[in-house]
Design an enzyme around this catalytic site. Structure first.
Site, PDB file in Angstrom:
ATOM      1  N   ARG A 184       0.863  -1.386  -0.127  1.00 26.84           N
ATOM      2  CA  ARG A 184      -0.052   0.035   0.022  1.00 26.84           C
ATOM      3  C   ARG A 184       0.696   1.136  -0.083  1.00 26.84           C
ATOM      4  O   ARG A 184       2.055   1.296   0.417  1.00 26.84           O
ATOM      5  CB  ARG A 184      -0.939  -0.036   1.219  1.00 26.84           C
ATOM      6  CG  ARG A 184      -1.995   1.099   1.333  1.00 26.84           C
ATOM      7  CD  ARG A 184      -2.807   0.875   2.503  1.00 26.84           C
ATOM      8  NE  ARG A 184      -3.811  -0.335   2.196  1.00 26.84           N
ATOM      9  CZ  ARG A 184      -3.940  -1.225   3.122  1.00 26.84           C
ATOM     10  NH1 ARG A 184      -3.430  -1.105   4.288  1.00 26.84           N
ATOM     11  NH2 ARG A 184      -4.803  -2.332   2.828  1.00 26.84           N
TER      12      ARG A 184
ATOM     13  N   ASN B 175      -0.428  -1.038  13.220  1.00 26.97           N
ATOM     14  CA  ASN B 175       0.120  -2.135  12.400  1.00 26.97           C
ATOM     15  C   ASN B 175       1.209  -2.700  13.172  1.00 26.97           C
ATOM     16  O   ASN B 175       2.308  -1.840  13.461  1.00 26.97           O
ATOM     17  CB  ASN B 175       0.481  -1.490  10.960  1.00 26.97           C
ATOM     18  CG  ASN B 175      -0.625  -0.953  10.393  1.00 26.97           C
ATOM     19  OD1 ASN B 175      -1.387  -1.827   9.701  1.00 26.97           O
ATOM     20  ND2 ASN B 175      -0.512   0.403  10.034  1.00 26.97           N
TER      21      ASN B 175
ATOM     22  N   ASP C 115       4.786  -4.775   6.644  1.00 27.28           N
ATOM     23  CA  ASP C 115       3.733  -4.749   7.171  1.00 27.28           C
ATOM     24  C   ASP C 115       3.305  -6.336   7.710  1.00 27.28           C
ATOM     25  O   ASP C 115       3.411  -7.119   6.510  1.00 27.28           O
ATOM     26  CB  ASP C 115       2.399  -4.331   6.573  1.00 27.28           C
ATOM     27  CG  ASP C 115       1.106  -4.554   7.039  1.00 27.28           C
ATOM     28  OD1 ASP C 115       0.621  -5.715   7.451  1.00 27.28           O
ATOM     29  OD2 ASP C 115       0.492  -3.520   7.448  1.00 27.28           O
TER      30      ASP C 115
ATOM     31  N   ASP D  38      -2.915  -6.503  13.471  1.00 26.97           N
ATOM     32  CA  ASP D  38      -3.165  -5.164  13.768  1.00 26.97           C
ATOM     33  C   ASP D  38      -3.836  -5.013  15.038  1.00 26.97           C
ATOM     34  O   ASP D  38      -4.464  -5.895  15.462  1.00 26.97           O
ATOM     35  CB  ASP D  38      -4.108  -4.738  12.609  1.00 26.97           C
ATOM     36  CG  ASP D  38      -3.501  -4.593  11.406  1.00 26.97           C
ATOM     37  OD1 ASP D  38      -2.545  -4.190  10.842  1.00 26.97           O
ATOM     38  OD2 ASP D  38      -4.013  -5.171  10.412  1.00 26.97           O
TER      39      ASP D  38
ATOM     40  N   ASP E 188      -6.849  -9.725  12.237  1.00 29.95           N
ATOM     41  CA  ASP E 188      -6.032 -10.446  11.254  1.00 29.95           C
ATOM     42  C   ASP E 188      -4.964 -11.500  11.650  1.00 29.95           C
ATOM     43  O   ASP E 188      -3.997 -11.620  11.061  1.00 29.95           O
ATOM     44  CB  ASP E 188      -5.370  -9.378  10.409  1.00 29.95           C
ATOM     45  CG  ASP E 188      -6.434  -8.337   9.773  1.00 29.95           C
ATOM     46  OD1 ASP E 188      -7.484  -8.746   9.541  1.00 29.95           O
ATOM     47  OD2 ASP E 188      -6.020  -7.185   9.541  1.00 29.95           O
TER      48      ASP E 188
ATOM     49  N   GLU F 285      -4.869 -14.162   9.070  1.00 33.13           N
ATOM     50  CA  GLU F 285      -3.925 -13.782   7.908  1.00 33.13           C
ATOM     51  C   GLU F 285      -2.726 -13.759   8.289  1.00 33.13           C
ATOM     52  O   GLU F 285      -1.700 -14.057   7.467  1.00 33.13           O
ATOM     53  CB  GLU F 285      -4.281 -12.330   7.560  1.00 33.13           C
ATOM     54  CG  GLU F 285      -3.609 -11.729   6.574  1.00 33.13           C
ATOM     55  CD  GLU F 285      -3.721 -10.234   6.071  1.00 33.13           C
ATOM     56  OE1 GLU F 285      -3.320  -9.666   5.362  1.00 33.13           O
ATOM     57  OE2 GLU F 285      -4.654  -9.637   6.987  1.00 33.13           O
TER      58      GLU F 285
END
Length: 177
Positions: A23, A87, A103, A107, A120, A123
């Protein structure tokens, strides 16, 4: 590299552990830099996702990055109060192109009423295997979750109401120059 100064605009780039761009935030205003930290603000900042989608931030947000800690903090200033998105990420580096960090998926969200949520986790576990996060990084990240929760609990740094007021006021002064 020369540190950006108050009022300068920088680009922020987040990457994934495999080196892929995740990002980008364009035109983050710098409020303060030291040898180890950078405080900035995003306000209607253009964000580009790795798939090319673009969006603009809705509200002013004070951003905090540090070269020692494995997290960064976004304090979103809303009508109903300040909420935070934190983050778990590598300490930042600054080069001629951008402020950059990795990253690591985990989070911590802090709502304006003080409720905290770790986000997350699934993830993170998938990417830990897929991208082969080393065990020392896994340990560092989990320890930094504890540091972050302690900062939240004790209203340290960006989690202090006074901190947000000072930096938001400074942003408004610079914006209206």
């Amino acid at each position: 590299m020369k540190l950006p100064k108050e009022g300068d605009f920088i680009t922020i780039q987040s990457y994934k552990h495999d080196g892929s761009l995740h990002r980008t935030w364009r035109d983050t205003m710098v409020l303060k830099t030291t040898e180890n930290a950078l405080i900035g603000v995003n306000d209607h900042t253009l964000v580009t996702e790795n798939d090319g989608r673009r969006w603009v931030t809705r509200e002013p947000a004070i951003v905090y990055f540090h070269k020692k800690y494995w997290f960064n903090i976004i304090a979103m200033i809303r009508d109903n109060g300040v909420s935070y998105y934190c983050n778990l990420a590598s300490p930042y580096v600054l080069d001629g192109e951008a402020l950059k960090y990795i990253d690591y998926d985990l989070d911590v969200k802090v709502f304006s009423d003080g409720e905290k949520r770790l986000l997350d986790v699934d993830e993170y576990e998938v990417h830990k295997v897929k991208m082969a996060y080393p065990s020392d990084i896994d340990y560092i990240l989990k320890e930094n979750v504890k540091v972050l929760v302690d900062w939240i609990k004790h209203k340290k740094g960006p989690f202090s109401e006074a901190y947000i007021k000072i930096w938001y006021k400074r942003y408004l002064e610079l914006k209206n120059r």
